[in-house]
Motif scaffolding. Structure first.
Motif, PDB file in Angstrom:
ATOM      1  N   ARG A 103       0.853  -1.182   0.000  1.00 51.50           N
ATOM      2  CA  ARG A 103       0.000   0.000   0.000  1.00 51.50           C
ATOM      3  C   ARG A 103       0.887   1.230   0.000  1.00 51.50           C
ATOM      4  O   ARG A 103       1.870   1.310   0.747  1.00 51.50           O
ATOM      5  CB  ARG A 103      -0.888  -0.004   1.237  1.00 51.50           C
ATOM      6  CG  ARG A 103      -1.844   1.151   1.287  1.00 51.50           C
ATOM      7  CD  ARG A 103      -2.711   1.042   2.523  1.00 51.50           C
ATOM      8  NE  ARG A 103      -3.694   2.097   2.544  1.00 51.50           N
ATOM      9  CZ  ARG A 103      -4.175   2.610   3.647  1.00 51.50           C
ATOM     10  NH1 ARG A 103      -3.780   2.159   4.829  1.00 51.50           N
ATOM     11  NH2 ARG A 103      -5.080   3.557   3.600  1.00 51.50           N
ATOM     12  N   TRP A 105       1.163   5.699  -1.608  1.00 48.74           N
ATOM     13  CA  TRP A 105       0.493   6.941  -1.966  1.00 48.74           C
ATOM     14  C   TRP A 105       1.241   7.564  -3.135  1.00 48.74           C
ATOM     15  O   TRP A 105       2.469   7.681  -3.104  1.00 48.74           O
ATOM     16  CB  TRP A 105       0.464   7.883  -0.769  1.00 48.74           C
ATOM     17  CG  TRP A 105      -0.132   7.217   0.434  1.00 48.74           C
ATOM     18  CD1 TRP A 105       0.547   6.615   1.460  1.00 48.74           C
ATOM     19  CD2 TRP A 105      -1.515   6.986   0.693  1.00 48.74           C
ATOM     20  NE1 TRP A 105      -0.334   6.052   2.341  1.00 48.74           N
ATOM     21  CE2 TRP A 105      -1.615   6.270   1.903  1.00 48.74           C
ATOM     22  CE3 TRP A 105      -2.688   7.329   0.029  1.00 48.74           C
ATOM     23  CZ2 TRP A 105      -2.823   5.883   2.456  1.00 48.74           C
ATOM     24  CZ3 TRP A 105      -3.898   6.951   0.590  1.00 48.74           C
ATOM     25  CH2 TRP A 105      -3.960   6.248   1.783  1.00 48.74           C
ATOM     26  N   GLU A 120      -4.325   6.966  -3.176  1.00 51.02           N
ATOM     27  CA  GLU A 120      -3.936   5.665  -2.628  1.00 51.02           C
ATOM     28  C   GLU A 120      -3.623   4.702  -3.763  1.00 51.02           C
ATOM     29  O   GLU A 120      -4.309   4.680  -4.789  1.00 51.02           O
ATOM     30  CB  GLU A 120      -5.052   5.094  -1.761  1.00 51.02           C
ATOM     31  CG  GLU A 120      -4.653   3.801  -1.079  1.00 51.02           C
ATOM     32  CD  GLU A 120      -5.743   3.239  -0.173  1.00 51.02           C
ATOM     33  OE1 GLU A 120      -5.567   2.085   0.272  1.00 51.02           O
ATOM     34  OE2 GLU A 120      -6.740   3.928   0.088  1.00 51.02           O
ATOM     35  N   THR A 121      -2.577   3.890  -3.571  1.00 45.11           N
ATOM     36  CA  THR A 121      -2.135   2.949  -4.605  1.00 45.11           C
ATOM     37  C   THR A 121      -1.799   1.590  -3.992  1.00 45.11           C
ATOM     38  O   THR A 121      -1.670   1.453  -2.766  1.00 45.11           O
ATOM     39  CB  THR A 121      -0.872   3.459  -5.320  1.00 45.11           C
ATOM     40  OG1 THR A 121       0.185   3.562  -4.362  1.00 45.11           O
ATOM     41  CG2 THR A 121      -1.102   4.793  -6.003  1.00 45.11           C
ATOM     42  N   ARG A 122      -1.610   0.637  -4.865  1.00 41.11           N
ATOM     43  CA  ARG A 122      -1.031  -0.671  -4.539  1.00 41.11           C
ATOM     44  C   ARG A 122       0.142  -0.855  -5.491  1.00 41.11           C
ATOM     45  O   ARG A 122       0.010  -0.656  -6.697  1.00 41.11           O
ATOM     46  CB  ARG A 122      -2.024  -1.814  -4.740  1.00 41.11           C
ATOM     47  CG  ARG A 122      -3.268  -1.745  -3.877  1.00 41.11           C
ATOM     48  CD  ARG A 122      -2.961  -2.150  -2.434  1.00 41.11           C
ATOM     49  NE  ARG A 122      -4.131  -2.106  -1.594  1.00 41.11           N
ATOM     50  CZ  ARG A 122      -4.545  -1.025  -0.926  1.00 41.11           C
ATOM     51  NH1 ARG A 122      -3.899   0.094  -0.999  1.00 41.11           N
ATOM     52  NH2 ARG A 122      -5.619  -1.070  -0.173  1.00 41.11           N
ATOM     53  N   GLU A 135      -1.133   0.338  -9.129  1.00 38.25           N
ATOM     54  CA  GLU A 135      -2.579   0.279  -9.282  1.00 38.25           C
ATOM     55  C   GLU A 135      -3.195   1.354  -8.389  1.00 38.25           C
ATOM     56  O   GLU A 135      -2.961   1.371  -7.178  1.00 38.25           O
ATOM     57  CB  GLU A 135      -3.075  -1.109  -8.861  1.00 38.25           C
ATOM     58  CG  GLU A 135      -4.561  -1.254  -8.846  1.00 38.25           C
ATOM     59  CD  GLU A 135      -4.994  -2.577  -8.214  1.00 38.25           C
ATOM     60  OE1 GLU A 135      -6.185  -2.884  -8.334  1.00 38.25           O
ATOM     61  OE2 GLU A 135      -4.164  -3.281  -7.587  1.00 38.25           O
ATOM     62  N   ALA A 137      -6.061   2.936  -6.264  1.00 39.80           N
ATOM     63  CA  ALA A 137      -7.219   2.400  -5.540  1.00 39.80           C
ATOM     64  C   ALA A 137      -8.501   2.875  -6.224  1.00 39.80           C
ATOM     65  O   ALA A 137      -8.568   4.006  -6.719  1.00 39.80           O
ATOM     66  CB  ALA A 137      -7.186   2.867  -4.087  1.00 39.80           C
ATOM     67  N   PRO A 138      -9.508   2.008  -6.267  1.00 42.90           N
ATOM     68  CA  PRO A 138     -10.763   2.382  -6.940  1.00 42.90           C
ATOM     69  C   PRO A 138     -11.427   3.583  -6.264  1.00 42.90           C
ATOM     70  O   PRO A 138     -11.708   3.553  -5.065  1.00 42.90           O
ATOM     71  CB  PRO A 138     -11.640   1.140  -6.789  1.00 42.90           C
ATOM     72  CG  PRO A 138     -10.720   0.035  -6.405  1.00 42.90           C
ATOM     73  CD  PRO A 138      -9.548   0.652  -5.732  1.00 42.90           C
ATOM     74  N   THR A 139     -11.599   4.630  -7.035  1.00 41.56           N
ATOM     75  CA  THR A 139     -12.295   5.842  -6.589  1.00 41.56           C
ATOM     76  C   THR A 139     -12.964   6.441  -7.818  1.00 41.56           C
ATOM     77  O   THR A 139     -12.858   5.905  -8.922  1.00 41.56           O
ATOM     78  CB  THR A 139     -11.323   6.892  -6.004  1.00 41.56           C
ATOM     79  OG1 THR A 139     -10.451   7.341  -7.060  1.00 41.56           O
ATOM     80  CG2 THR A 139     -10.510   6.357  -4.854  1.00 41.56           C
ATOM     81  N   ALA A 144      -8.039   6.859 -11.788  1.00 40.25           N
ATOM     82  CA  ALA A 144      -8.477   5.514 -11.385  1.00 40.25           C
ATOM     83  C   ALA A 144      -9.462   4.952 -12.396  1.00 40.25           C
ATOM     84  O   ALA A 144      -9.391   3.769 -12.767  1.00 40.25           O
ATOM     85  CB  ALA A 144      -9.106   5.561  -9.996  1.00 40.25           C
ATOM     86  N   GLN A 148      -8.979   1.667 -14.872  1.00 44.79           N
ATOM     87  CA  GLN A 148      -9.967   0.593 -14.833  1.00 44.79           C
ATOM     88  C   GLN A 148     -10.606   0.348 -16.202  1.00 44.79           C
ATOM     89  O   GLN A 148     -10.732  -0.795 -16.640  1.00 44.79           O
ATOM     90  CB  GLN A 148     -11.060   0.954 -13.827  1.00 44.79           C
ATOM     91  CG  GLN A 148     -12.242   0.017 -13.802  1.00 44.79           C
ATOM     92  CD  GLN A 148     -13.351   0.545 -12.916  1.00 44.79           C
ATOM     93  OE1 GLN A 148     -13.103   0.921 -11.773  1.00 44.79           O
ATOM     94  NE2 GLN A 148     -14.554   0.584 -13.437  1.00 44.79           N
TER      95      GLN A 148
END
Length: 168
Positions: A103, A105, A120-122, A135, A137-139, A144, A148
């Motif tokens: 995790r 940023w 936020e990222t992965r 990646e 984070a889904p927002t 994002a 996606q």
């Protein structure tokens, strides 16, 4: 067939899917030029500031409609110290199966989007010396959503032009 386009700003034909991004994390610019050598350790893959802030460079890939290759932003992600150490321990291994994802940023502002700093990222490690995959984070943030859903080739050209040549 390889992606190519003629830039309407410079007139050149650019071949290959662009991979764009800064050479340093945004936080690097917060350290004065006179202090950077003493306070920062910087390579093409990582940056440490004051032995407290840890950044890794990865590829934030966005699928492009009707293209085999994704468009990529080369971005910087901040990690906590333990995740950074795990990344360092695994980065030179030929096979990088876990650890991670980590995790983090986003520490890169990207042109053509509302502010991307601190999204936020992965961070996912990949084998064979490839940059980690970032990646978002889904927002509802447009970055994002584009990661996606993908983008059209025209959006790639727009992002390239804005990044390389600036706003008209």
């Amino acid at each position: 067939m390889s992606f190519e386009f003629q830039c309407h700003r410079c007139g050149q034909v650019h071949k290959g899917m662009p991979r764009l991004g800064p050479d340093v994390p945004d936080s690097y610019h917060e350290v004065s030029a006179a202090e950077q050598a003493a306070r920062c350790t910087l390579s093409a893959d990582d940056c440490v500031i004051d032995r407290t802030w840890f950044f890794v460079r990865g590829a934030l890939e966005i699928p492009v409609a009707f293209e085999d290759e994704a468009f990529a932003w080369l971005v910087w992600v901040s990690l906590n110290e333990s995740d950074y150490k795990a990344w360092r321990a695994a980065r030179d291994l030929p096979r990088r199966a876990p650890p991670g994802p980590f995790r983090g940023w986003l520490n890169t502002r990207l042109p053509g989007y509302p502010d991307t700093l601190n999204l936020e990222t992965r961070l996912h490690l990949r084998d064979r010396g490839r940059r980690p995959l970032v990646e978002v984070a889904p927002t509802g943030h447009p970055l994002a959503l584009e990661q996606q859903d993908g983008i059209a080739a025209g959006r790639v050209v727009q992002l390239y032009t804005l990044t390389v040549h600036g706003a008209p």
